[in-house]
Design a protein around this motif. Sequence first.
Motif, short mmCIF file in Angstrom:
data_model
loop_
_atom_site.label_atom_id
_atom_site.label_comp_id
_atom_site.label_asym_id
_atom_site.label_seq_id
_atom_site.Cartn_x
_atom_site.Cartn_y
_atom_site.Cartn_z
N VAL A 20 47.40 33.52 43.39
CA VAL A 20 48.14 34.63 43.64
C VAL A 20 48.79 35.03 45.01
CG1 VAL A 20 46.51 36.50 42.38
CG2 VAL A 20 45.82 35.61 44.74
N SER A 21 48.26 33.84 45.94
CA SER A 21 49.03 33.60 47.22
C SER A 21 48.81 32.31 47.78
CB SER A 21 48.80 34.78 48.02
OG SER A 21 47.38 34.83 48.67
N SER A 22 49.64 31.94 48.71
CA SER A 22 48.98 30.78 49.65
C SER A 22 49.82 31.02 51.12
CB SER A 22 49.77 29.47 48.81
OG SER A 22 51.12 29.53 48.99
N GLU A 23 49.45 30.25 52.23
CA GLU A 23 49.86 30.32 53.43
C GLU A 23 49.64 29.32 54.14
OE1 GLU A 23 48.16 33.25 56.25
OE2 GLU A 23 46.72 33.80 54.65
N ALA A 24 50.50 28.86 55.09
CA ALA A 24 50.34 27.96 55.98
C ALA A 24 49.43 28.66 57.08
CB ALA A 24 51.45 27.42 56.53
N LEU A 25 48.31 27.84 57.77
CA LEU A 25 47.67 28.45 58.68
C LEU A 25 48.16 28.57 60.27
CD1 LEU A 25 44.15 27.66 57.15
CD2 LEU A 25 45.50 29.77 57.03
N GLY A 26 49.23 27.74 60.44
CA GLY A 26 49.70 27.59 61.88
C GLY A 26 49.55 26.42 62.34
N VAL A 27 48.83 25.47 61.83
CA VAL A 27 48.19 24.24 62.31
C VAL A 27 48.76 23.41 61.26
CG1 VAL A 27 46.40 22.76 62.82
CG2 VAL A 27 46.04 25.09 63.22
N THR A 40 45.05 31.22 47.36
CA THR A 40 44.06 32.36 46.93
C THR A 40 44.33 32.56 45.48
OG1 THR A 40 44.17 33.34 49.10
CG2 THR A 40 43.48 34.70 47.25
N PHE A 41 43.35 32.63 44.75
CA PHE A 41 43.24 32.71 43.27
C PHE A 41 42.54 33.88 42.87
CE2 PHE A 41 43.33 28.05 44.17
CZ PHE A 41 44.26 27.59 43.22
N ASP A 97 35.64 29.28 53.77
CA ASP A 97 34.54 29.85 54.38
C ASP A 97 34.61 31.34 54.67
OD1 ASP A 97 36.09 29.84 56.56
OD2 ASP A 97 35.07 28.50 57.96
N THR A 98 35.81 31.71 54.24
CA THR A 98 35.92 33.32 54.33
C THR A 98 36.46 34.02 53.25
OG1 THR A 98 38.24 33.04 55.21
CG2 THR A 98 36.74 32.94 56.94
N ASN A 99 36.48 33.33 52.11
CA ASN A 99 37.00 34.30 50.97
C ASN A 99 36.64 33.36 49.67
OD1 ASN A 99 38.44 35.50 48.56
ND2 ASN A 99 40.37 35.30 49.73
N VAL A 100 35.81 33.73 48.80
CA VAL A 100 35.14 33.01 47.59
C VAL A 100 36.23 32.63 46.70
CG1 VAL A 100 32.84 33.81 48.09
CG2 VAL A 100 34.32 35.09 46.33
N ASN A 101 37.42 33.40 46.64
CA ASN A 101 38.57 33.24 45.95
C ASN A 101 39.76 32.24 46.33
OD1 ASN A 101 37.36 35.30 44.39
ND2 ASN A 101 39.20 36.64 44.29
N ALA A 102 39.31 31.74 47.54
CA ALA A 102 40.24 30.84 48.20
C ALA A 102 40.00 29.52 48.38
CB ALA A 102 40.71 31.50 49.45
#
Length: 147
Positions: A69-76, A83-84, A117-122
């Motif tokens: 459903v989405s994806s993103e670069a984390l800045g590092v 995310t699914f 570690d913050t989202n079970v869908n990711a």
Amino acid sequence: MYDDGGPGPFCLSGTPRKESMRRLALIPLVPLCLLALAAPGFSAAPVKPTTLTAVVNVDGTLARGSGAVSSEALGVDGQYVVTFNRNVSQCAYVGAGGEANAFPADDAITIGASPSDTNVNAVFVQEYDAILGFDSYSSGFHLIVVC
């Protein structure tokens, strides 16, 4: 009262009481394997795994996918989150370097993937350049998740 006047459903001589025998005759004797089939959560049909996919661009945007459903670069450099549409925390992850279009795939890219570690869908993805001593490296990638 029991046939022999003693306590319990069976007389001391080993002869069952007539009333107890009638009750036992009413109990269907079901093989244990059939009881297991009736257990909650039991499925006779084999479980087919679910495969989810994501193709992520170098800038972290989701190019396409199935269940993604989405994806993103984390800045590092080299760190992404995908995310699914379902819980993927107990699934298996396989990643490979590669762009979404016909651009040649990067060589020597090592990809690590683990549950977020913050989202079970990711899924958290970390890319490294294996030639440059495992320095973080940003590249497009393909991710397969099998649950």
